[in-house]
Design a protein around this motif. Structure first.
Motif, mmCIF file in Angstrom:
data_model
loop_
_atom_site.group_PDB
_atom_site.id
_atom_site.type_symbol
_atom_site.label_atom_id
_atom_site.label_comp_id
_atom_site.label_asym_id
_atom_site.label_seq_id
_atom_site.Cartn_x
_atom_site.Cartn_y
_atom_site.Cartn_z
ATOM 1 N N LEU A 58 1.019 -1.245 -0.062
ATOM 2 C CA LEU A 58 -0.289 0.114 0.049
ATOM 3 C C LEU A 58 0.903 1.186 0.020
ATOM 4 O O LEU A 58 0.610 2.133 -0.971
ATOM 5 C CB LEU A 58 -0.923 -0.020 1.243
ATOM 6 C CG LEU A 58 -1.914 1.022 1.331
ATOM 7 C CD1 LEU A 58 -3.011 0.421 2.535
ATOM 8 C CD2 LEU A 58 -1.224 2.264 2.099
ATOM 9 N N SER A 59 2.036 1.262 0.811
ATOM 10 C CA SER A 59 2.834 2.461 0.962
ATOM 11 C C SER A 59 3.568 2.734 -0.346
ATOM 12 O O SER A 59 3.703 3.826 -0.553
ATOM 13 C CB SER A 59 3.616 2.403 2.154
ATOM 14 O OG SER A 59 2.960 2.045 3.561
ATOM 15 N N VAL A 60 4.234 1.641 -0.899
ATOM 16 C CA VAL A 60 4.948 1.720 -2.055
ATOM 17 C C VAL A 60 4.082 2.060 -3.281
ATOM 18 O O VAL A 60 4.405 3.120 -4.050
ATOM 19 C CB VAL A 60 5.570 0.259 -2.416
ATOM 20 C CG1 VAL A 60 6.122 0.309 -3.692
ATOM 21 C CG2 VAL A 60 6.686 -0.151 -1.482
ATOM 22 N N THR A 61 2.630 1.499 -3.397
ATOM 23 C CA THR A 61 1.796 2.204 -4.404
ATOM 24 C C THR A 61 1.415 3.708 -4.318
ATOM 25 O O THR A 61 1.587 4.323 -5.279
ATOM 26 C CB THR A 61 0.495 1.433 -4.329
ATOM 27 O OG1 THR A 61 0.933 -0.177 -4.477
ATOM 28 C CG2 THR A 61 -0.383 1.824 -5.569
ATOM 29 N N SER A 62 1.308 4.180 -3.093
ATOM 30 C CA SER A 62 0.901 5.431 -2.825
ATOM 31 C C SER A 62 2.294 6.324 -3.300
ATOM 32 O O SER A 62 2.181 7.406 -4.049
ATOM 33 C CB SER A 62 0.665 5.758 -1.355
ATOM 34 O OG SER A 62 -0.514 5.103 -0.960
ATOM 35 N N GLY A 63 3.370 5.858 -3.116
ATOM 36 C CA GLY A 63 4.514 6.717 -3.083
ATOM 37 C C GLY A 63 4.818 6.696 -4.646
ATOM 38 O O GLY A 63 5.222 7.868 -5.222
ATOM 39 N N ILE A 64 4.669 5.396 -5.582
ATOM 40 C CA ILE A 64 4.728 5.517 -7.012
ATOM 41 C C ILE A 64 3.796 6.399 -7.638
ATOM 42 O O ILE A 64 4.038 7.216 -8.554
ATOM 43 C CB ILE A 64 4.639 4.188 -7.436
ATOM 44 C CG1 ILE A 64 5.975 2.989 -6.989
ATOM 45 C CG2 ILE A 64 4.378 4.136 -8.785
ATOM 46 C CD1 ILE A 64 5.666 1.743 -7.488
#
Length: 210
Positions: free
Chosen positions: A45-51
């Motif tokens: 979830l965090s990586v997707t938001s950052g991307i």
């Protein structure tokens, strides 16, 4: 020198916090409903938001190349101010139960539906957010931040550090929200925290123009 670097990082930290507070709200909703977010799903979830933020900043850089640095920076400030005012207005409208519900119902998308009600990200009703559901939730939580990332790019925010900070804030705030939701047994539909993201973005935009 270290002190100056820390001061320069404050706007970046404030922006990351502003666009990540919806993660706390989503986590709170999950905690109240006893929906678990496994570590793997939280990381995804965090990586997707950052991307997602990185993509918005990428488009911001493309547009920024059409203007002089000073004009691009001022444009970014104006966008943040407008976004901050819009977020505050939106929350006032929701709290005063304005007639936005019919419009929202007739313009639903998967991501928009999840953004309105994070509980709906648990599509299989398993009581746990799977990896696939975490990707959808991550994109949904980043949708409102797309304009902020675009504006931040115009204002000269670091295109790599900003998405990293946003991802880290999501990683920290979602479980904090879940813990708060587990400890508070009554549902709070409109906590005062909803006004904070808009206020922070508005303030950042004003500071940029001064």
């Amino acid at each position: 020198m270290g002190g100056n670097n820390m001061i320069e990082m404050l706007p970046l930290l404030a922006l990351a916090l502003a666009v990540s507070l919806d993660g706390f709200a989503a986590g709170f909703a999950y905690g109240v409903k006893n929906i678990r977010i496994p570590m793997g799903s939280l990381i995804l979830l965090s990586v997707t938001s950052g991307i997602s933020i990185w993509f918005s900043m990428f488009f911001g850089r493309l547009v920024g190349n059409l203007f002089t640095p000073n004009v691009a920076e001022n444009l970014g400030g104006v966008i943040l101010i407008c976004l901050g005012i819009w977020l505050i207005y939106q929350n006032i409208s929701i709290i005063t139960k304005s007639n936005k519900m019919e419009f929202n119902k007739s313009n639903k998308t998967v991501f928009g539906d999840v953004l309105d009600d994070p509980i709906k990200a648990d599509f299989d009703k398993s009581g746990s957010i799977s990896l696939k559901e975490a990707i959808i939730l991550g994109v949904a939580l980043a949708m409102d931040a797309f304009s902020a990332g675009f504006a931040a790019s115009l204002m000269g925010f670091h295109s790599l550090l900003t998405p990293i900070f946003v991802g880290l804030c999501k990683f920290l705030l979602v479980p904090l929200g879940t813990k708060a939701g587990l400890n508070i047994k009554s549902v709070t539909n409109h906590p005062k925290i909803v006004f904070l993201p808009g206020a922070i973005l508005l303030l950042l935009g004003l500071i940029n123009l001064i």
